[in-house]
Design a protein around this motif. Structure first.
Motif, PDB file in Angstrom:
ATOM      1  N   UNK A  19       3.155   1.458  -3.420  1.00 49.84           N
ATOM      2  CA  UNK A  19       2.600   1.335  -4.777  1.00 49.84           C
ATOM      3  C   UNK A  19       2.883   2.551  -5.647  1.00 49.84           C
ATOM      4  N   UNK A  20       2.674   3.731  -5.097  1.00 43.91           N
ATOM      5  CA  UNK A  20       2.859   4.948  -5.878  1.00 43.91           C
ATOM      6  C   UNK A  20       4.281   5.054  -6.414  1.00 43.91           C
ATOM      7  N   UNK A  21       5.232   4.743  -5.521  1.00 43.84           N
ATOM      8  CA  UNK A  21       6.645   4.812  -5.882  1.00 43.84           C
ATOM      9  C   UNK A  21       6.987   3.759  -6.933  1.00 43.84           C
ATOM     10  N   UNK A  39      -4.157  -3.013 -12.359  1.00 52.21           N
ATOM     11  CA  UNK A  39      -5.131  -2.826 -11.272  1.00 52.21           C
ATOM     12  C   UNK A  39      -4.441  -3.033  -9.936  1.00 52.21           C
ATOM     13  N   UNK A  40      -4.885  -2.287  -8.956  1.00 53.70           N
ATOM     14  CA  UNK A  40      -4.368  -2.453  -7.600  1.00 53.70           C
ATOM     15  C   UNK A  40      -5.574  -2.399  -6.669  1.00 53.70           C
ATOM     16  N   UNK A  47       5.055   2.314  -9.029  1.00 50.93           N
ATOM     17  CA  UNK A  47       4.361   2.523 -10.293  1.00 50.93           C
ATOM     18  C   UNK A  47       5.176   3.394 -11.240  1.00 50.93           C
ATOM     19  N   UNK A  48       5.920   4.349 -10.660  1.00 52.77           N
ATOM     20  CA  UNK A  48       6.767   5.228 -11.477  1.00 52.77           C
ATOM     21  C   UNK A  48       7.737   4.427 -12.315  1.00 52.77           C
ATOM     22  N   UNK A  83       6.435  -0.812 -12.031  1.00 55.88           N
ATOM     23  CA  UNK A  83       6.187  -1.935 -11.141  1.00 55.88           C
ATOM     24  C   UNK A  83       4.860  -1.728 -10.423  1.00 55.88           C
ATOM     25  N   UNK A  84       4.567  -2.615  -9.477  1.00 58.00           N
ATOM     26  CA  UNK A  84       3.306  -2.611  -8.763  1.00 58.00           C
ATOM     27  C   UNK A  84       3.642  -2.690  -7.280  1.00 58.00           C
ATOM     28  N   UNK A  85       2.749  -2.234  -6.421  1.00 56.81           N
ATOM     29  CA  UNK A  85       2.986  -2.348  -4.982  1.00 56.81           C
ATOM     30  C   UNK A  85       3.310  -3.773  -4.584  1.00 56.81           C
ATOM     31  N   UNK A 131       0.824  -1.208   0.000  1.00 57.21           N
ATOM     32  CA  UNK A 131       0.000   0.000   0.000  1.00 57.21           C
ATOM     33  C   UNK A 131       0.862   1.263   0.000  1.00 57.21           C
ATOM     34  N   UNK A 132       1.861   1.325   0.894  1.00 52.58           N
ATOM     35  CA  UNK A 132       2.642   2.565   0.956  1.00 52.58           C
ATOM     36  C   UNK A 132       3.648   2.667  -0.195  1.00 52.58           C
TER      37      UNK A 132
END
Lengths: 701, 80
Positions: free
Chosen positions: A378-380, A489-490, A382-383, A386-388, A375-376
């Motif tokens: 994922x954003x990073x 999707x996440x 994704x850049x 990759x995926x969380x 969860x924490x």
């Protein structure tokens, strides 16, 4: 009673406690295999029923509905919907989380409509009691038309009830909850006509058609064509139908729960989870805690695994000493000691580190923390394409790329999964540690920086960091290259925090370590035998000449060691090393390193053993004497030291990036099912290693 | 057309009722995971970097990206 074992499949939502139930039913009587054609772990186990009959259980991948959305889920679909499948069960046990019944019952109603004898297990009833909810088991059973058993993880009563229930003759579910013949009569009767020989319900025929369509298998080619025609003929909208079906099922479930349970809407918030989340997913604190936990885990792994590793190393030395003295000297002796035992020892030595890492990952997953990490992050992630969920494989990569690549299966999106597989081997795995250790001690002084930090320790840390940086950079490049229309999707469940279930974690560690030993073991032993052949044989007269040369004094150990070294130089491996010397010279490597680069292809740590042979050190585990000989070695032409700081650093960087691991290539091939992926992986990592080493060598020269 | 909002517009602690899905691809996934029209949904947490989010729906927690939350149309209930 009947001798034929009864086949039972366990199905249920993720986090429904399905695997825990599977573990307590089968204990150690389980094995991980593969479902035919796909690379999804298949967990099967045996259990003896109270009447003495044997049951074979299969733990199916968790899913929220029969309609699959990832590779894992399509396995569940295939096993349950295709009666011709070798794993098609006699009985399905549907496991549902009693504290979240509404969502869990969706899958249960779909399975009931398949008309295979089934039993519903209501799990986590202790949680239900805590929430002061009441569920009328009798009422549920009557309205669903199947047997329902309540289960409490802390008591074994439910287990016995379940075992007793499956040994009694079970009827097919009494009635249908959703009938496709009512909602789409024309379409459904055409599908029924296609499977005219089957006695299945219309719904299971429809699901079989879905399965054929998804599988795209050659043997069903004509059926798949017919199905497409039927869909077209009735302009049957699949997505719309699945939506409608789901809503109709939920309507049924709502009525069911209204009649059979109390206070469905007065669910009490889990206070502990929400408090813990405030800390563990905090803007700054969340990251800090994550980094702190990682640091602690690595410290523990490396400090604790030293002792069992030393013991394993010692045992194998004893074994090879006794085997080589028991057997008559000769080729067979050498093959067994230097080929098989050496290869075996190369795998076994990593068991402690891998087991510790799986233990920590198991605890993080079981407590629910791992979902927060995804969860924490994922954003990073994704850049970089990759995926969380990529965090777990990347972390596992620090132990070994093989289980890490296998752990990417939970990533549903093809592109994100591929990128994760491709970059995982760049993370410094435990096999690189012996190489790093030897080279660091050779070229980095053990003095202190600022009086506290050990320079050698900092060097090791830097090597890990460039591995991570390399992985991130490569992921970014792959993100730009790989094309995919599939959406990322996440959407996933956040389990509540709970105490780890130790017995379950213990079993997971055991199973995963076993899988690693056998998967990687096969390749490593095969390669180490081939390499043994390459380094023990050479063009015939060369070897004879060497033996002639040393014949005069055959007993002195020193002479024997020198002879071994000369033989290695004359062997096929030695010739390869010399042949590639021009190519690796710009990196500061000579032919001796060339040999080691080739032999360390079996596994990176073989580098150390090869160096021992080249520098004729009798005892390959005596690192300090290898180091002495290596540092004393001079280039015969230039007269300079072979292992200057530049060469040493260049070699370390080479090992950080290059894919010196056959087993990784094998597992990448298995997971991607196309040879081009391991080939790309090998080439791009090789290119990174070459370029980086070239730059580093010239910087430090 | 109506005063529906996107789930992604909620603030932490705010609740809403699920009305409709604007994306066919995601709607089935949402339905299967218990996000049903008529169900109330509460925004529990936002990840440190502003995305993804955690919501509480039908008695359990689930996470989704903001881009996915945008496709859930809700009618606003208020903050808890």
């Amino acid at each position: 009673m009947s001798s034929k074992p009864v086949k039972i499949a366990l199905a249920g939502n993720p986090n429904s406690g399905k695997t825990t139930l599977f573990n307590s039913l089968t204990g150690l009587n389980q094995k991980i295999g593969n479902f035919p054609g796909v690379t999804v772990d298949k967990k099967t186990g045996k259990c003896i029923l109270p009447n003495g009959r044997e049951a074979i259980l299969t733990d199916l991948p968790g899913t929220y509905s029969l309609y699959p959305k990832s590779i894992d889920e399509s396995v569940t679909h295939k096993v349950l919907c295709n009666p011709a499948d070798s794993d098609f069960p006699d009985i399905i046990v549907v496991v549902a989380d009693g504290s979240n019944l509404k969502r869990n019952l969706l899958l249960a109603t779909q399975i009931i409509d398949l008309k295979i004898p089934c039993i519903l297990v209501l799990n986590m009833m202790d949680l239900v009691l805590k929430q002061k909810k009441q569920i009328n088991i009798e009422c549920l059973s009557q309205k669903l038309g199947i047997k329902v058993i309540s289960m409490n993880a802390r008591e074994s009563k439910g287990i016995l009830d379940l075992k007793t229930a499956v040994q009694e003759p079970l009827e097919k579910p009494a009635f249908s909850i959703y009938d496709i013949q009512l909602s789409s009569p024309d379409f459904s009767s055409d599908i029924n006509a296609l499977f005219k020989n089957s006695t299945n319900s219309a719904y299971s025929n429809y699901q079989l058609a879905c399965n054929f369509k998804l599988s795209e298998e050659k043997e069903h080619e004509s059926d798949i064509k017919t199905i497409a025609e039927i869909i077209h003929k009735h302009s049957f909208n699949e997505k719309q139908h699945q939506n409608d079906e789901t809503l109709i099922r939920y309507k049924f479930i709502s009525d069911l729960l209204f009649n059979c349970s109390s206070s469905e809407h007065l669910v009490e918030q889990n206070n502990f989870t929400s408090k813990a989340d405030k800390i563990l997913t905090h803007k700054i604190g969340g990251f800090l805690i994550f980094v702190g936990i990682m640091f602690l885990i690595f410290q523990t792994i490396f400090n604790l695994s030293v002792y069992p590793m030393q013991f394993i190393e010692w045992s194998f030395i004893q074994l090879s000493i006794s085997v080589s003295s028991l057997m008559p000297p000769g080729i067979l002796n050498s093959l067994i000691v230097d080929g098989v035992i050496a290869g075996l020892s190369g795998i076994m030595i990593f068991i402690p580190q891998i087991a510790f890492l799986f233990a920590f990952i198991g605890i993080m997953e079981d407590t629910g923390y791992m979902a927060r990490v995804s969860f924490i992050m994922d954003r990073l992630m994704r850049k970089f394409g990759l995926n969380g969920k990529s965090v777990i494989p990347l972390l596992s990569g620090t132990a070994c790329a093989i289980p890490a690549i296998m752990a990417t299966r939970t990533i549903g999106n093809w592109k994100e999964r591929m990128i994760t597989i491709m970059v995982v081997p760049l993370i410094s795995c435990s096999a690189r540690i012996p190489v790093y250790t030897l080279l660091i001690s050779l070229v980095i002084p053990s003095s202190k920086l600022l009086g506290i930090f050990n320079l050698q320790g900092i060097a090791l840390l830097i090597l890990y960091l460039i591995g991570f940086a390399g992985a991130i950079a490569a992921a970014f490049v792959f993100k730009l290259i790989l094309k995919s229309k599939e959406r990322s999707i996440f959407i996933m469940e956040m389990p509540v925090y709970r105490a780890p279930r130790w017995s379950s974690i213990g079993l997971t560690i055991f199973e995963k370590t076993k899988t690693f030993v056998f998967e990687a073991g096969k390749v490593i032993i095969a390669i180490s035998i081939i390499l043994w052949g390459l380094s023990s044989y050479g063009p015939s007269d060369d070897f004879a000449k060497i033996e002639q040369k040393y014949k005069k004094n055959p007993n002195a150990t020193e002479v024997e060691e020198k002879m071994a070294s000369d033989k290695l130089e004359a062997s096929y491996a030695g010739r390869f090393g010399k042949a590639i010397e021009p190519a690796i010279k710009p990196l500061g490597f000579d032919w001796k390193i060339g040999i080691a680069l080739i032999t360390s292809f079996a596994a990176r740590e073989v580098f150390v053993g090869t160096m021992a042979t080249i520098y004729s050190v009798g005892d390959p585990d005596n690192t300090s004497s290898i180091r002495k000989k290596m540092s004393a070695d001079t280039n015969t032409i230039t007269g300079k030291k072979t292992y200057s700081r530049a060469t040493g650093i260049s070699l370390m960087v080479f090992f950080a990036f290059a894919l010196q691991c056959m087993s990784t290539l094998a597992v990448t091939l298995r997971e991607t099912k196309h040879w081009k992926w391991p080939l790309y992986q090998f080439l791009f990592m090789g290119a990174m290693a070459y370029v980086a080493s070239f730059i580093v060598f010239n910087l430090f020269k | 057309m109506n005063n529906w909002r996107k789930l992604s517009d909620l603030k932490i602690g705010e609740s809403a009722v699920i009305e409709e899905f604007s994306d066919d691809f995601l709607s089935l996934k949402f339905l299967e995971m218990g996000c049903l029209p008529g169900e109330s949904i509460t925004l529990e947490r936002i990840a440190p970097m502003g995305d993804p989010i955690i919501v509480n729906v039908s008695g359990y927690l689930m996470t989704m990206r903001k881009s996915e939350a945008k496709t859930i149309l809700v009618s606003y209930l208020g903050s808890a």
